[in-house]
Design a protein around this motif. Structure first.
Motif, PDB file in Angstrom:
ATOM      1  N   THR A  31      41.581  33.939  59.917  1.00 28.54           N
ATOM      2  CA  THR A  31      41.923  34.321  58.367  1.00 28.54           C
ATOM      3  C   THR A  31      41.255  35.720  58.101  1.00 28.54           C
ATOM      4  N   VAL A  32      42.381  36.465  58.053  1.00 27.87           N
ATOM      5  CA  VAL A  32      41.684  37.902  57.742  1.00 27.87           C
ATOM      6  C   VAL A  32      41.754  38.179  56.295  1.00 27.87           C
ATOM      7  N   GLU A  33      40.689  38.442  55.847  1.00 30.87           N
ATOM      8  CA  GLU A  33      40.127  39.025  54.457  1.00 30.87           C
ATOM      9  C   GLU A  33      39.956  40.389  54.312  1.00 30.87           C
ATOM     10  N   PRO A  34      41.397  41.047  54.049  1.00 29.27           N
ATOM     11  CA  PRO A  34      41.490  42.500  53.989  1.00 29.27           C
ATOM     12  C   PRO A  34      40.581  43.248  53.048  1.00 29.27           C
ATOM     13  N   ASP A  35      40.106  42.608  52.022  1.00 30.11           N
ATOM     14  CA  ASP A  35      39.604  43.249  50.980  1.00 30.11           C
ATOM     15  C   ASP A  35      37.993  43.435  50.847  1.00 30.11           C
ATOM     16  N   ALA A  36      37.411  42.605  52.032  1.00 30.94           N
ATOM     17  CA  ALA A  36      35.983  42.529  51.942  1.00 30.94           C
ATOM     18  C   ALA A  36      35.271  43.479  52.859  1.00 30.94           C
ATOM     19  N   ILE A  37      34.131  43.861  52.146  1.00 29.52           N
ATOM     20  CA  ILE A  37      33.312  45.083  52.823  1.00 29.52           C
ATOM     21  C   ILE A  37      32.867  44.176  54.076  1.00 29.52           C
ATOM     22  N   PHE A  38      32.397  42.909  54.078  1.00 30.61           N
ATOM     23  CA  PHE A  38      31.977  42.405  55.371  1.00 30.61           C
ATOM     24  C   PHE A  38      32.217  40.802  55.163  1.00 30.61           C
ATOM     25  N   VAL A  39      32.388  39.985  56.284  1.00 32.12           N
ATOM     26  CA  VAL A  39      32.520  38.603  56.091  1.00 32.12           C
ATOM     27  C   VAL A  39      31.450  37.850  56.899  1.00 32.12           C
TER      28      VAL A  39
ATOM     29  N   SER B 256      37.742  48.612  46.698  1.00 31.70           N
ATOM     30  CA  SER B 256      36.319  48.336  46.674  1.00 31.70           C
ATOM     31  C   SER B 256      35.613  46.608  46.450  1.00 31.70           C
ATOM     32  N   GLN B 257      34.859  46.589  47.131  1.00 34.27           N
ATOM     33  CA  GLN B 257      34.179  45.304  46.741  1.00 34.27           C
ATOM     34  C   GLN B 257      32.509  45.737  46.755  1.00 34.27           C
ATOM     35  N   PHE B 258      31.850  44.983  46.373  1.00 30.76           N
ATOM     36  CA  PHE B 258      30.235  45.099  46.416  1.00 30.76           C
ATOM     37  C   PHE B 258      29.596  44.419  47.339  1.00 30.76           C
ATOM     38  N   SER B 259      28.619  45.424  47.972  1.00 36.36           N
ATOM     39  CA  SER B 259      27.731  44.543  49.005  1.00 36.36           C
ATOM     40  C   SER B 259      26.918  43.400  48.323  1.00 36.36           C
ATOM     41  N   PRO B 260      27.048  42.222  48.664  1.00 29.03           N
ATOM     42  CA  PRO B 260      26.315  41.258  48.128  1.00 29.03           C
ATOM     43  C   PRO B 260      24.676  41.585  48.102  1.00 29.03           C
ATOM     44  N   SER B 261      24.294  42.149  49.120  1.00 33.30           N
ATOM     45  CA  SER B 261      22.851  42.316  49.276  1.00 33.30           C
ATOM     46  C   SER B 261      22.324  43.619  48.265  1.00 33.30           C
ATOM     47  N   LEU B 262      23.320  44.030  47.487  1.00 36.60           N
ATOM     48  CA  LEU B 262      22.942  45.142  46.642  1.00 36.60           C
ATOM     49  C   LEU B 262      23.237  44.963  45.135  1.00 36.60           C
TER      50      LEU B 262
ATOM     51  N   ALA C 264      33.438  37.598  45.646  1.00 41.51           N
ATOM     52  CA  ALA C 264      33.572  39.038  46.011  1.00 41.51           C
ATOM     53  C   ALA C 264      34.468  39.364  46.872  1.00 41.51           C
ATOM     54  N   ALA C 265      34.751  38.526  48.179  1.00 36.11           N
ATOM     55  CA  ALA C 265      35.980  39.155  49.126  1.00 36.11           C
ATOM     56  C   ALA C 265      37.358  38.921  48.497  1.00 36.11           C
ATOM     57  N   ASP C 266      37.566  38.178  47.424  1.00 40.07           N
ATOM     58  CA  ASP C 266      38.980  38.148  47.293  1.00 40.07           C
ATOM     59  C   ASP C 266      38.897  37.844  45.223  1.00 40.07           C
ATOM     60  N   PRO C 267      38.435  38.845  44.512  1.00 38.68           N
ATOM     61  CA  PRO C 267      38.558  38.490  43.318  1.00 38.68           C
ATOM     62  C   PRO C 267      39.556  38.135  42.616  1.00 38.68           C
ATOM     63  N   ALA C 268      40.821  38.257  43.046  1.00 34.84           N
ATOM     64  CA  ALA C 268      42.146  37.743  42.542  1.00 34.84           C
ATOM     65  C   ALA C 268      42.435  36.322  42.788  1.00 34.84           C
ATOM     66  N   GLY C 269      41.691  36.062  43.731  1.00 38.64           N
ATOM     67  CA  GLY C 269      41.867  34.376  44.100  1.00 38.64           C
ATOM     68  C   GLY C 269      41.815  33.184  43.262  1.00 38.64           C
TER      69      GLY C 269
ATOM     70  N   VAL D 231      32.880  35.034  37.920  1.00 38.72           N
ATOM     71  CA  VAL D 231      34.067  35.671  38.326  1.00 38.72           C
ATOM     72  C   VAL D 231      34.658  36.545  37.411  1.00 38.72           C
ATOM     73  N   GLU D 232      34.668  36.465  36.097  1.00 42.90           N
ATOM     74  CA  GLU D 232      34.917  37.559  35.121  1.00 42.90           C
ATOM     75  C   GLU D 232      34.360  38.764  35.317  1.00 42.90           C
ATOM     76  N   LEU D 233      32.818  38.791  35.564  1.00 43.78           N
ATOM     77  CA  LEU D 233      32.354  40.115  35.715  1.00 43.78           C
ATOM     78  C   LEU D 233      32.564  40.638  37.232  1.00 43.78           C
ATOM     79  N   ILE D 234      32.749  39.842  37.969  1.00 44.73           N
ATOM     80  CA  ILE D 234      33.131  40.384  39.526  1.00 44.73           C
ATOM     81  C   ILE D 234      34.600  41.017  39.380  1.00 44.73           C
ATOM     82  N   ARG D 235      35.492  40.271  38.776  1.00 42.40           N
ATOM     83  CA  ARG D 235      36.807  40.965  38.524  1.00 42.40           C
ATOM     84  C   ARG D 235      36.830  42.184  37.517  1.00 42.40           C
TER      85      ARG D 235
END
Length: 319
Positions: free
Chosen positions: A142-150, A199-205, A223-228, A262-266
Motif C-alpha cells: 500500500t503505497v502512500e505517495p504524499d508521506a514524508i515517511f511511513v 509537502s507533509q510535516f515531519s511528526p517529530s517536529l 499527516a500522510a493523507d490530509p485529503a483522506g 484534521v482541519e489544521l493539518i489540511r
C-alpha cells in the motif's frame, strides 16, 4: 555505560550520497548530545562502492557479517527503479532484516525492500516520482505517495533524498525523546515545516509526539493523507477505540479535538501548496478542503486573509 545502538547502512554502486550522508549526520549529531549510535557501512561482499557523486565509499563489513543490529538502513540510488534490483542486493536486505530490531529504507531504497518481499502487506512510501511505479510493480504494497515517511510495524520507509533526514530524526526521537531530536534538528538547521506541493510535516517536529501509540498512528495517518476520509468514526476505527475515547485522547495529549486537528493539518498542507505555486482550487482539492470557499473560510480564520490574497503576497515577495 550505555550499550551502543548499532546501525547497519547498506550501500551499493550508484548509491545516492545524500541518502547516506543525511541520516548519518543526524545520528552523529545525536551522539554529540549523548546518544550512542554506532554506524557501520556494509555492502554485498564488503566491497567498497562508488556513490552517485563519483566519490568512493569505504565499506566496513559484508552485509552478511554485521552481527545483530538495532537499526538497518537501506539506501536509495538513481539506478532504481529503471534497473531491476539484483538478487544479491535483495538477499542482503533480507539478511539485515533478520538481524535488526527495525528496518528502514531511504528514497528508492524502498524498491530493494520490495524486491526482498519485506514490504508485502505493508504501507510504504518512496520518492514521489516513483511512487506509482512502486505501486504498480508491487501490488501487495500500500503505497502512500504524499508521506514524508511511513511506519508500519518495525519497518519504515521514507520519501526522496532529504526525507531520510526526517526519518532519522523520527528514529532518534523514538530512542531518546523529543527534546534531543529537536536539538539535533536545530543544530542541523532543519526547517520545521517542509515546503512543496506534496509537502507533509515531519511528526517529530510538529511538536511533542503523542504518548499513546494509538493516537500516534492516527496523527501519522492524517499527516500522510490530509485529503483522506478522517471522520471521527474512521479515525476511531483505525485506533481501535471508541469515538469518545479517541476524542479524550486528543484533548488530553494534543489539547484539541480530532476535527480541529484534521482541519489544521489540511490548512498547513494547503498553505504549503500555495507557497509552492499551486492555484487556490488545486490546493483546496488536494489538501482535503474540497472547495475554494471552504479553504477561504479556513484562511480567514487562521490568517485573516483569503488564500488568493495570501498567494499574491507570496509571489510579490519573491519577484
Amino acid at each position: 555505560m550505555d550499550v551502543p545502538h548499532r546501525v547497519g547502512v547498506l550501500v551499493f554502486d550508484g548509491v545516492k550520497m545524500l541518502d547516506v550522508a543525511g541520516p548519518s549526520e543526524v545520528f552523529t549529531e545525536a551522539n554529540r548530545l549523548g546518544a550512542t549510535y554506532q554506524l557501520m557501512l556494509c555492502s554485498v561482499g564488503a566491497v567498497d562502492v562508488t556513490a552517485s557523486t563519483g566519490m568512493r565509499i569505504s565499506v566496513d563489513v559484508d552485509a552478511a557479517d554485521t552481527g545483530l543490529l538495532s537499526t538497518a538502513l537501506v539506501m536509495g540510488g538513481d539506478r532504481f527503479p529503471s534497473t531491476p534490483v539484483s538478487p544479491e542486493l535483495a538477499a542482503a536486505a533480507t539478511t539485515l532484516a533478520a538481524k535488526a530490531d527495525r528496518m528502514a529504507s531511504i528514497c528508492t531504497g524502498a524498491f530493494i525492500l520490495a524486491a526482498a518481499g519485506l514490504l508485502d502487506g505493508r504501507r510504504a512510501t518512496t520518492h514521489w516520482q516513483h511512487a506509482d511505479t512502486l505501486a504498480r510493480g508491487y501490488p501487495r504494497i500500500t503505497v502512500e505517495p504524499d508521506a514524508i515517511f511511513v511506519e508500519d510495524g518495525t519497518i519504515f520507509s521514507s520519501a526522496g533524498v532529504t526525507a531520510g533526514i526526517d526519518l532519522a530524526l523520527a528514529l532518534v526521537e523514538r530512542d531518546h525523546g523529543t527534546e534531543l531530536a529537536r536539538t539535533v534538528a536545530q543544530s542541523l538547521v532543519v526547517y520545521l515545516q517542509r515546503p512543496g506541493g506534496q509537502s507533509q510535516f515531519s511528526p517529530s517536529l510538529r511538536g511533542p509526539r503523542p504518548r499513546t501509540g494509538q493516537l500516534r498512528e492516527v496523527v501519522d495517518a492524517v499527516a500522510a493523507d490530509p485529503a483522506g476520509d478522517h471522520s471521527i468514526t474512521r479515525l476511531a476505527a483505525r485506533a481501535n477505540v471508541s469515538p469518545r475515547h479517541l476524542t479524550r485522547l486528543f484533548q488530553d495529549e494534543l489539547g484539541t479535538t480530532p476535527a480541529k486537528y484534521v482541519e489544521l493539518i489540511r490548512f498547513d498542507t494547503a498553505k504549503a501548496m500555495l507557497d509552492a505555486g499551486h492555484t487556490v482550487t488545486s490546493a483546496a482539492q488536494h489538501s482535503g478542503f474540497g472547495s475554494p470557499e471552504t479553504l477561504r473560510r479556513s484562511f480567514i480564520q487562521h490568517l485573516g486573509v483569503s488564500p488568493r490574497a495570501y498567494r499574491q503576497r507570496f509571489h510579490s515577495a519573491h519577484r
